[in-house]
Design a protein around this motif. Structure first.
Motif, PDB file in Angstrom:
ATOM      1  N   SER A   1       4.909  -3.534 -13.352  1.00 50.22           N
ATOM      2  CA  SER A   1       4.248  -3.565 -12.268  1.00 50.22           C
ATOM      3  C   SER A   1       2.726  -2.977 -12.735  1.00 50.22           C
ATOM      4  O   SER A   1       2.604  -1.964 -13.384  1.00 50.22           O
ATOM      5  CB  SER A   1       4.678  -2.651 -11.479  1.00 50.22           C
ATOM      6  OG  SER A   1       6.174  -2.682 -11.341  1.00 50.22           O
TER       7      SER A   1
ATOM      8  N   ASN B   1       0.737   1.310  -6.514  1.00 52.37           N
ATOM      9  CA  ASN B   1       0.321  -0.195  -7.210  1.00 52.37           C
ATOM     10  C   ASN B   1      -1.269  -0.162  -7.422  1.00 52.37           C
ATOM     11  O   ASN B   1      -2.249   0.595  -6.709  1.00 52.37           O
ATOM     12  CB  ASN B   1       0.408  -1.066  -5.866  1.00 52.37           C
ATOM     13  CG  ASN B   1       1.355  -2.257  -6.485  1.00 52.37           C
ATOM     14  OD1 ASN B   1       2.135  -2.296  -7.322  1.00 52.37           O
ATOM     15  ND2 ASN B   1       1.125  -3.389  -5.597  1.00 52.37           N
TER      16      ASN B   1
ATOM     17  N   ASN C   1      -4.339   2.938  -2.888  1.00 49.81           N
ATOM     18  CA  ASN C   1      -4.213   1.715  -4.174  1.00 49.81           C
ATOM     19  C   ASN C   1      -5.567   1.439  -4.714  1.00 49.81           C
ATOM     20  O   ASN C   1      -6.082   2.416  -5.189  1.00 49.81           O
ATOM     21  CB  ASN C   1      -3.378   0.575  -3.742  1.00 49.81           C
ATOM     22  CG  ASN C   1      -1.981   0.966  -2.944  1.00 49.81           C
ATOM     23  OD1 ASN C   1      -2.073   1.240  -2.009  1.00 49.81           O
ATOM     24  ND2 ASN C   1      -1.098   1.285  -3.754  1.00 49.81           N
TER      25      ASN C   1
ATOM     26  N   MET D   1       0.821  -1.264   0.012  1.00 51.48           N
ATOM     27  CA  MET D   1       0.135   0.083   0.028  1.00 51.48           C
ATOM     28  C   MET D   1       0.742   1.191   0.096  1.00 51.48           C
ATOM     29  O   MET D   1       2.174   1.043   0.394  1.00 51.48           O
ATOM     30  CB  MET D   1      -0.859   0.094   1.047  1.00 51.48           C
ATOM     31  CG  MET D   1      -2.122  -1.181   1.229  1.00 51.48           C
ATOM     32  SD  MET D   1      -2.836  -1.335   2.665  1.00 51.48           S
ATOM     33  CE  MET D   1      -2.177  -2.795   3.340  1.00 51.48           C
ATOM     34  N   CYS D   2       0.363   2.077  -0.690  1.00 45.12           N
ATOM     35  CA  CYS D   2       1.096   3.505  -0.702  1.00 45.12           C
ATOM     36  C   CYS D   2       0.245   4.478  -0.695  1.00 45.12           C
ATOM     37  O   CYS D   2      -1.103   4.369  -0.902  1.00 45.12           O
ATOM     38  CB  CYS D   2       1.818   3.540  -2.053  1.00 45.12           C
ATOM     39  SG  CYS D   2       3.358   2.946  -2.168  1.00 45.12           S
TER      40      CYS D   2
ATOM     41  N   ASP E   1       5.315   2.299   0.719  1.00 47.71           N
ATOM     42  CA  ASP E   1       4.825   1.251   1.619  1.00 47.71           C
ATOM     43  C   ASP E   1       5.070  -0.120   0.901  1.00 47.71           C
ATOM     44  O   ASP E   1       4.289  -0.426  -0.181  1.00 47.71           O
ATOM     45  CB  ASP E   1       3.314   1.153   1.863  1.00 47.71           C
ATOM     46  CG  ASP E   1       3.014   2.516   2.708  1.00 47.71           C
ATOM     47  OD1 ASP E   1       3.937   3.202   3.144  1.00 47.71           O
ATOM     48  OD2 ASP E   1       1.876   2.696   2.825  1.00 47.71           O
TER      49      ASP E   1
ATOM     50  N   PRO F   1       9.712  -7.188 -14.599  1.00 48.32           N
ATOM     51  CA  PRO F   1       8.500  -7.226 -15.368  1.00 48.32           C
ATOM     52  C   PRO F   1       7.627  -5.913 -14.907  1.00 48.32           C
ATOM     53  O   PRO F   1       7.876  -5.580 -14.010  1.00 48.32           O
ATOM     54  CB  PRO F   1       7.942  -8.670 -15.168  1.00 48.32           C
ATOM     55  CG  PRO F   1       8.081  -8.985 -13.761  1.00 48.32           C
ATOM     56  CD  PRO F   1       9.662  -8.369 -13.549  1.00 48.32           C
TER      57      PRO F   1
HETATM   58  C1  LIG Z   1       5.527  -1.499  -5.382  1.00 47.52           C
HETATM   59  C2  LIG Z   1       5.479  -0.150  -5.815  1.00 47.52           C
HETATM   60  C3  LIG Z   1       4.346   0.779  -5.065  1.00 47.52           C
HETATM   61  C4  LIG Z   1       4.006   0.596  -4.122  1.00 47.52           C
HETATM   62  C5  LIG Z   1       2.734   0.421  -3.575  1.00 47.52           C
HETATM   63  O1  LIG Z   1       1.641   0.854  -4.201  1.00 47.52           O
HETATM   64  N1  LIG Z   1       2.554  -0.412  -2.255  1.00 47.52           N
HETATM   65  C6  LIG Z   1       1.397  -1.091  -2.290  1.00 47.52           C
HETATM   66  C7  LIG Z   1       1.239  -2.452  -2.358  1.00 47.52           C
HETATM   67  S1  LIG Z   1      -0.184  -3.086  -2.069  1.00 47.52           S
HETATM   68  O2  LIG Z   1      -1.293  -2.257  -3.015  1.00 47.52           O
HETATM   69  O3  LIG Z   1      -0.650  -3.049  -1.121  1.00 47.52           O
HETATM   70  O4  LIG Z   1      -0.144  -4.558  -2.873  1.00 47.52           O
HETATM   71  C8  LIG Z   1       5.792   0.245  -7.174  1.00 47.52           C
HETATM   72  C9  LIG Z   1       5.925   1.696  -7.379  1.00 47.52           C
HETATM   73  C10 LIG Z   1       7.120   1.869  -8.447  1.00 47.52           C
HETATM   74  C11 LIG Z   1       7.375   0.650  -8.706  1.00 47.52           C
HETATM   75  C12 LIG Z   1       8.710   0.315  -9.624  1.00 47.52           C
HETATM   76  C13 LIG Z   1       8.573   1.496 -10.741  1.00 47.52           C
HETATM   77  O5  LIG Z   1       7.428   1.141 -11.514  1.00 47.52           O
HETATM   78  C14 LIG Z   1      10.002   1.012 -11.817  1.00 47.52           C
HETATM   79  C15 LIG Z   1      10.222  -0.539 -11.936  1.00 47.52           C
HETATM   80  C16 LIG Z   1       9.332  -0.791 -13.188  1.00 47.52           C
HETATM   81  C17 LIG Z   1       9.485  -2.384 -13.630  1.00 47.52           C
HETATM   82  O6  LIG Z   1       8.747  -2.500 -14.511  1.00 47.52           O
HETATM   83  C18 LIG Z   1       9.282  -3.149 -12.180  1.00 47.52           C
HETATM   84  C19 LIG Z   1      10.234  -2.681 -11.334  1.00 47.52           C
HETATM   85  C20 LIG Z   1      10.194  -1.576 -10.893  1.00 47.52           C
HETATM   86  C21 LIG Z   1      11.447  -1.129  -9.912  1.00 47.52           C
HETATM   87  C22 LIG Z   1       8.591  -1.064 -10.282  1.00 47.52           C
HETATM   88  C23 LIG Z   1       8.712  -1.861  -8.956  1.00 47.52           C
HETATM   89  C24 LIG Z   1       7.571  -1.746  -7.968  1.00 47.52           C
HETATM   90  O7  LIG Z   1       6.205  -2.203  -8.698  1.00 47.52           O
HETATM   91  C25 LIG Z   1       7.325  -0.299  -7.731  1.00 47.52           C
HETATM   92  C26 LIG Z   1       8.282  -0.070  -6.808  1.00 47.52           C
END
Ligand SMILES: C[C@H](CCC(=O)NCCS(=O)(=O)O)[C@H]1CC[C@H]2[C@@H]3[C@H](O)C[C@@H]4C[C@H](O)CC[C@]4(C)[C@H]3C[C@H](O)[C@]12C
Length: 325
Positions: free
Chosen positions: A136, A79, A170, A1-2, A19, A134
């Protein structure tokens, strides 16, 4: 979560709680104006606006999570699991991949109204950065001192919403999150009158009773309501330190403490790995990490922005305590 939010005093502030349960060795990355952006499907861009942001620790390409450009435009990717759909290449459209989206938007446009127009012609294509990284599932909040929008990639293309509440979490999709706020319309930063019944007294036994019913759990829909309330009622003076401090308190209202959100894997919990806060008018990135509550700042304008090389700063993660005696 973010959670992402903006906040306006004398300047416009924007940032997010990042997050997650794992780190990609993120760091502060500055992309100067002459770093060559090589795109998968559109022409390379040799010269563009300079960008500062938090990006994955991958050499050679700025994989931004959140960032701001030298013109005051800012963006964060959050996300959007189960809802984000990326499409095939479409003729006549500007075909960029999701990982190219932040560099493309911040490199090319200077404000939200330009971006809104450009989005009519952008197609997010399902091409991976690499086999190890891959795509996201993401949606984005884009903000400047005139307002904010949310961009969601759905099966029939990009959906763009104006964002009057200035926050994003999210799931579920943004229009549903906004609708749910209707349920909280009676909440207030003031203690309520007793409208329950004329027949008996109810005691005003505490301050803060106007927000009874505001959710406090860490689900994304609860964080949406909590942070929207906190931001909407935020009060600070408009100086830089006070504004930055207040911004961290807004996002602090939905911080995730390690241990409270179990991920289906032994010993893994989602927590707030870092919080960013951009003063987008001055292009300064302030941040805090989970293990370092001190605010660290990096200024875009202090760098040689006409260079062609990426500049990286590791995140300061050691706790810095001011011992008084
Ligand atoms: C997971 C991150 C978002 C954080 C978030 O929203 N967390 C909540 C998760 S949930 O809803 O509760 O399941 C996202 C935000 C930016 C993303 C990154 C960026 O898009 C940059 C690259 C893109 C590539 O395709 C994948 C790795 C990556 C490095 C991504 C990894 C991951 O998906 C990140 C870090």
């Amino acid at each position: 979560m973010c959670t992402a939010s903006n906040y306006i005093t004398k300047d416009h502030y924007f940032g997010r709680n990042f997050d997650y349960e794992i780190s990609y060795n993120e760091r502060v990355t500055i992309t100067p104006r002459n770093y060559k952006f090589e795109y998968r499907l559109i022409d390379d861009i040799e010269s563009h606006y300079a960008i500062i942001g938090v990006a994955a620790g991958v050499d050679g390409y700025p994989l931004y999570y959140d960032a701001c450009n030298e013109k005051g435009l800012s963006i964060a990717g959050l996300n959007f699991e189960g809802n984000a759909v990326y499409l095939e290449e479409k003729e006549g459209m500007v075909n960029v991949t999701p990982f190219e989206f932040i560099p493309y938007i911040l490199g090319t446009y200077s404000n939200v109204s330009e971006v809104k127009k450009a989005l009519e012609n952008i197609n997010l294509v399902n091409i991976n950065f690499s086999e190890e990284l891959p795509l996201s599932p993401l949606h984005w909040m884009i903000s400047d001192d005139t307002g904010a929008i949310v961009v969601e990639p759905l099966k029939d293309g990009l959906k763009v919403y104006d964002n009057p509440v200035g926050v994003l979490t999210n799931n579920p999709p943004f229009d549903k999150q906004l609708f749910t706020l209707n349920d909280y319309r009676s909440l207030s930063n003031r203690n309520p009158e007793n409208t329950f019944s004329k027949d008996f007294d109810l005691d005003e036994y505490s301050r803060g009773m106007g927000a009874i019913g505001l959710p406090g759990d860490l689900s994304s829909s609860s964080r949406f309501a909590k942070v929207a309330f906190t931001r909407a009622n935020s009060f600070s003076s408009d100086g830089e330190e006070e504004s930055v401090s207040q911004f961290f308190h807004i996002l602090g209202s939905v911080e995730q403490q390690n241990g409270c959100t179990f991920i289906n894997d032994p010993d893994l919990y989602e927590y707030t790995i870092y919080t960013s806060c951009y003063n987008t008018n001055k292009a300064v990135l302030y941040y805090r990490t989970y293990s370092n509550s001190q605010i660290t700042a990096v200024k875009l304008m202090s760098e040689d922005l006409d260079s062609a090389e990426l500049i990286n700063y590791r995140l300061e993660t050691e706790e810095q305590i001011a011992y008084i005696n």
